[in-house]
Design a protein around this motif. Structure first.
Motif: not given
Length: 216
Positions: A109-130
């Motif tokens: 099997a090949v599993l293709d995880l689908e996420v809207p592009e704007d959500e990808v940006v929101k998920r990653i750009a919203g990260r904050r690291i100590c």
């Protein structure tokens, strides 16, 4: 069970890969882990890869393919594996097919995880690291700190990594669309692809993925 996991950055591939591999009792083989292991162990392939990386160059496909081949031939992968980050392009997908055919194996099997592009940006750009401890990770929307810009656990300053800036994320998405997304059509032609929404709680995404796998 032999599975390839595909999806854009920010789709949660690493998280899902870990859960799926555990549920299926197969090793999770990620490109990042392959590189780290080969470089730290100073294997021939690891030293070659490091020389390219130190020079700021892309590591050639044949080195990545060689690392993947060595890992898939280890004893714990005899009954299957879950590939995360490999293959990264059609050339690597063809090489993987050739490796499996030579060993009288095939992908399940090949599993293709689908996420809207704007959500990808929101998920990653919203990260904050100590700055004091990189394992302390927050998100401005999904898991904000009590006090803006301050780590709840140690009081350290929270910052956004350069790799997590919106411009960088959008460039990473462009690379994904150009280089990796074509492997989805490659595997669709073999009837192997199931597209899964990667939106919602982690456990729900894992459940969708498990249900999409062929029965063994």
């Amino acid at each position: 069970m032999r599975i390839v996991l595909v999806g854009p950055p920010g789709a949660g591939k690493g998280t899902q890969a870990a859960y799926l591999a555990k549920n299926l009792s197969i090793p999770h083989i990620s490109t990042g882990d392959l590189f780290r292991a080969n470089i730290s162990q100073e294997t021939e392939l690891g030293l070659e890869a490091k020389s390219y990386m130190d020079a700021g160059q892309l590591v050639p496909d044949e080195i990545t393919i060689g690392m993947a081949k060595d890992r898939m031939e280890q004893e714990d992968a005899a009954n299957g594996f879950l590939l995360d980050g490999f293959p990264r392009n059609v050339s690597q997908a063809v090489a993987l097919d050739e490796m499996l055919q030579a060993a009288s194996m095939e992908l399940d099997a090949v599993l293709d995880l689908e996420v809207p592009e704007d959500e990808v940006v929101k998920r990653i750009a919203g990260r904050r690291i100590c700055r004091n401890d990189s394992s302390h990770v927050f998100h401005v929307t999904y898991s904000p700190p009590v006090k803006d810009g301050v780590c709840d656990q140690c009081g350290g300053e929270l910052y956004q990594r350069d790799d997590d800036s919106e411009d960088t994320v959008r460039r990473r998405l462009e690379v994904y669309h150009q280089q990796t997304e074509p492997i989805i059509d490659y595997y669709k032609a073999q009837g192997l692809v199931t597209t899964i929404s990667a939106m919602g709680p982690v456990a729900e995404v894992t459940q969708r993925a498990m249900e999409a796998l062929p029965s063994r």
